[in-house]
Design an enzyme around this catalytic site. Sequence first.
Site, PDB file in Angstrom:
ATOM      1  CG  PHE A 123       1.716  -1.097   7.281  1.00 39.06           C
ATOM      2  CD1 PHE A 123       0.657  -1.967   7.060  1.00 39.06           C
ATOM      3  CD2 PHE A 123       2.457  -0.670   6.188  1.00 39.06           C
ATOM      4  CE1 PHE A 123       0.357  -2.404   5.770  1.00 39.06           C
ATOM      5  CE2 PHE A 123       2.164  -1.102   4.905  1.00 39.06           C
ATOM      6  CZ  PHE A 123       1.111  -1.981   4.699  1.00 39.06           C
ATOM      7  CD  GLU A 127      11.195  -8.129   4.882  1.00 40.72           C
ATOM      8  OE1 GLU A 127      12.155  -8.641   4.253  1.00 40.72           O
ATOM      9  OE2 GLU A 127      10.239  -8.776   5.321  1.00 40.72           O
ATOM     10  N   GLY A 131      11.923  -2.189  -0.044  1.00 40.72           N
ATOM     11  CA  GLY A 131      11.222  -0.929   0.220  1.00 40.72           C
ATOM     12  C   GLY A 131      10.182  -0.701  -0.864  1.00 40.72           C
ATOM     13  CB  ILE A 157       8.569  -0.355  12.030  1.00 42.14           C
ATOM     14  CG1 ILE A 157       9.057  -1.465  11.076  1.00 42.14           C
ATOM     15  CG2 ILE A 157       7.183  -0.655  12.591  1.00 42.14           C
ATOM     16  CD1 ILE A 157       8.294  -1.582   9.747  1.00 42.14           C
ATOM     17  CB  THR A 158       5.606   4.816  11.520  1.00 42.05           C
ATOM     18  OG1 THR A 158       6.318   5.238  10.374  1.00 42.05           O
ATOM     19  CG2 THR A 158       5.048   6.032  12.250  1.00 42.05           C
ATOM     20  CD  GLU A 363       1.492   5.413   4.707  1.00 48.42           C
ATOM     21  OE1 GLU A 363       0.506   5.297   3.991  1.00 48.42           O
ATOM     22  OE2 GLU A 363       1.457   5.475   5.948  1.00 48.42           O
ATOM     23  CB  SER A 366       7.596  10.975  -6.194  1.00 46.08           C
ATOM     24  OG  SER A 366       7.244  11.853  -5.159  1.00 46.08           O
TER      25      SER A 366
HETATM   26  N1  CAA Z   1      -5.525  -2.795  -3.645  1.00 42.80           N
HETATM   27  C1  CAA Z   1      -5.734  -4.125  -3.498  1.00 42.80           C
HETATM   28  N2  CAA Z   1      -4.959  -5.071  -4.090  1.00 42.80           N
HETATM   29  C2  CAA Z   1      -3.933  -4.627  -4.852  1.00 42.80           C
HETATM   30  C3  CAA Z   1      -3.661  -3.248  -5.046  1.00 42.80           C
HETATM   31  C4  CAA Z   1      -4.512  -2.314  -4.399  1.00 42.80           C
HETATM   32  N3  CAA Z   1      -4.315  -1.002  -4.536  1.00 42.80           N
HETATM   33  N4  CAA Z   1      -2.581  -3.127  -5.839  1.00 42.80           N
HETATM   34  C5  CAA Z   1      -2.184  -4.382  -6.140  1.00 42.80           C
HETATM   35  N5  CAA Z   1      -3.005  -5.272  -5.537  1.00 42.80           N
HETATM   36  C6  CAA Z   1      -2.942  -6.733  -5.617  1.00 42.80           C
HETATM   37  C7  CAA Z   1      -2.747  -7.227  -7.039  1.00 42.80           C
HETATM   38  O1  CAA Z   1      -3.977  -7.393  -7.691  1.00 42.80           O
HETATM   39  C8  CAA Z   1      -2.003  -8.523  -6.827  1.00 42.80           C
HETATM   40  O2  CAA Z   1      -2.888  -9.556  -6.506  1.00 42.80           O
HETATM   41  P1  CAA Z   1      -3.162 -10.753  -7.573  1.00 42.80           P
HETATM   42  O3  CAA Z   1      -1.827 -11.351  -7.828  1.00 42.80           O
HETATM   43  O4  CAA Z   1      -4.096 -11.665  -6.870  1.00 42.80           O
HETATM   44  O5  CAA Z   1      -3.759 -10.070  -8.764  1.00 42.80           O
HETATM   45  C9  CAA Z   1      -1.170  -8.254  -5.587  1.00 42.80           C
HETATM   46  O6  CAA Z   1      -1.764  -7.160  -4.912  1.00 42.80           O
HETATM   47  C10 CAA Z   1       0.250  -7.883  -5.946  1.00 42.80           C
HETATM   48  O7  CAA Z   1       0.178  -6.772  -6.822  1.00 42.80           O
HETATM   49  P2  CAA Z   1       1.274  -6.511  -7.941  1.00 42.80           P
HETATM   50  O8  CAA Z   1       1.553  -7.792  -8.672  1.00 42.80           O
HETATM   51  O9  CAA Z   1       0.860  -5.329  -8.721  1.00 42.80           O
HETATM   52  O10 CAA Z   1       2.545  -6.202  -7.046  1.00 42.80           O
HETATM   53  P3  CAA Z   1       3.950  -5.638  -7.418  1.00 42.80           P
HETATM   54  O11 CAA Z   1       4.982  -6.439  -6.727  1.00 42.80           O
HETATM   55  O12 CAA Z   1       4.103  -5.507  -8.902  1.00 42.80           O
HETATM   56  O13 CAA Z   1       3.855  -4.201  -6.705  1.00 42.80           O
HETATM   57  C11 CAA Z   1       3.978  -1.809  -6.486  1.00 42.80           C
HETATM   58  C12 CAA Z   1       4.078  -3.067  -7.357  1.00 42.80           C
HETATM   59  C13 CAA Z   1       2.593  -1.221  -6.683  1.00 42.80           C
HETATM   60  C14 CAA Z   1       5.008  -0.865  -6.979  1.00 42.80           C
HETATM   61  C15 CAA Z   1       4.164  -2.107  -4.972  1.00 42.80           C
HETATM   62  O14 CAA Z   1       5.334  -2.832  -4.746  1.00 42.80           O
HETATM   63  C16 CAA Z   1       4.227  -0.843  -4.118  1.00 42.80           C
HETATM   64  O15 CAA Z   1       3.216  -0.169  -3.874  1.00 42.80           O
HETATM   65  N6  CAA Z   1       5.437  -0.528  -3.631  1.00 42.80           N
HETATM   66  C17 CAA Z   1       5.599   0.540  -2.654  1.00 42.80           C
HETATM   67  C18 CAA Z   1       5.498  -0.004  -1.262  1.00 42.80           C
HETATM   68  C19 CAA Z   1       5.213   1.050  -0.249  1.00 42.80           C
HETATM   69  O16 CAA Z   1       4.429   1.963  -0.469  1.00 42.80           O
HETATM   70  N7  CAA Z   1       5.828   0.911   0.910  1.00 42.80           N
HETATM   71  C20 CAA Z   1       5.588   1.812   1.988  1.00 42.80           C
HETATM   72  C21 CAA Z   1       5.525   1.023   3.265  1.00 42.80           C
HETATM   73  S1  CAA Z   1       4.714   1.775   4.618  1.00 42.80           S
HETATM   74  C22 CAA Z   1       5.671   3.037   5.141  1.00 42.80           C
HETATM   75  O17 CAA Z   1       6.047   3.851   4.368  1.00 42.80           O
HETATM   76  C23 CAA Z   1       6.062   3.156   6.567  1.00 42.80           C
HETATM   77  C24 CAA Z   1       5.172   3.848   7.479  1.00 42.80           C
HETATM   78  O18 CAA Z   1       4.928   3.309   8.546  1.00 42.80           O
HETATM   79  C25 CAA Z   1       4.656   5.217   7.211  1.00 42.80           C
END
Ligand code: CAA
Length: 379
Positions: A123, A127, A131, A157-158, A363, A366
């Site tokens: 996934f 960047e 984050g 990137i895992t 992911e 907290s």
């Molecule tokens: N399911 C489906 N759609 C969703 C959703 C969900 N749970 N949450 C939001 N959306 C939709 C929204 O409805 C919106 O769409 P519309 O504009 O059409 O309504 C769109 O997605 C964007 O949502 P937001 O406007 O709420 O977005 P935001 O920029 O305000 O995001 C946030 C806020 C929730 C904090 C988000 O940025 C977030 O979750 N950040 C953390 C990111 C993260 O977890 N990164 C980890 C990466 S993976 C990893 O860790 C590496 C690995 O390989 C293990």
Amino acid sequence: MFPQFTEDQIAIRDAARAFAQAEIEPGAMARDASGEFPKAIIAQLGEMGFMGMNVPEQYGGAGVDYLSYILALEQIAYVDASVAVTMSVNNSVACAPILNFGSEVQKQAYLKPLASGEVLGGFMLTEPDAGSDAAALKTKAVKVDGGWKLSGSKAWITNGGVGKYFVCMAISHPEKGKKGISAFVLDADTPGVHMGRPEEKMGLRSSKTVMVSLEDAFVPDAAMLGKGCDGLKIAFHGLDGGRIGIAAQALGIAQRALDESVAYAKTRKTFGKILGEHQAIQTYLAEMTARVQAARLLVYKAASLKDAGQPCTLEAATAKLFTTENAMWVCDRAVQIHGGYGYSREYTVERLYRDVRVTTIYEGTSEIQRMVIARALMA
Ligand code: CAA
């Protein structure tokens, strides 16, 4: 107990436990020391159907429910959290977005090899400068004849370097702001995809995590998921499920830390009696048990809601927040109970203490889980 498990769920949990103890446990400490990627183990997990557990059999998966997947993941994490994260990322944020948003052609092309364990996936959302604020990503997708050219950097990137198909988010329509982000399935073998060296991490040392640089990497039109600019929705939908998986990983680690501590407290003697007869240690073990058991209910509840097809954004974030924070505390107490030995690489709790640390970070930190929970409450 809640929930009432089906015979199939029990059989899957027990098969995961038996495999983990027989095949994963023996080399876990050595892999932690060497950083060697458990390729053969991942291949075996693929043969068992554990790399695409929720993917229907017609697409190469096991076709089981989410709770079964969570039960299996918890058992794998109990033994080796590095193997668990490799499995979790493949299932939750590589297979699931393709299953939920992919076309029939995409499912045949990408899901089958991913779910059967023939190849690994990952996934690409994060960047170097995006984050927690995922929508701040800068990777560009520029339209060309027959497809798109991706350029930018992806971080943490895992399965990078060991995987083939990555769900990659990039800006395809810059004029639309964060509504102009698309999700593509990127083949790591494409010219212009450069996988960096594996990061030197504190824990999860035998899972692979790399920085990725994209230089005009071509993806065909047919590799775009969803309706065009659904990139963030696809990413966040995937993360809902992914967060339950990371909670299950932390749960497995915490249960192991508790079990190691109980075993140690039954044998180690101080002041003429075993550790477990000292009230200070008893209060630690009791508190650890309460936290692990409460976390387990939250994790299973979130998975059950997902199985019921109900919204689970709040419950997934709650399960991740509570379980990972408490798992850190439990591992910290486990080291404390072990005293000096807990600080030694010869004891499992030392590895657990390092492995658990990232679960409150990746992911979604907290702090982000609290934001997601509060937003759901205010919606
Ligand atoms: N399911 C489906 N759609 C969703 C959703 C969900 N749970 N949450 C939001 N959306 C939709 C929204 O409805 C919106 O769409 P519309 O504009 O059409 O309504 C769109 O997605 C964007 O949502 P937001 O406007 O709420 O977005 P935001 O920029 O305000 O995001 C946030 C806020 C929730 C904090 C988000 O940025 C977030 O979750 N950040 C953390 C990111 C993260 O977890 N990164 C980890 C990466 S993976 C990893 O860790 C590496 C690995 O390989 C293990």
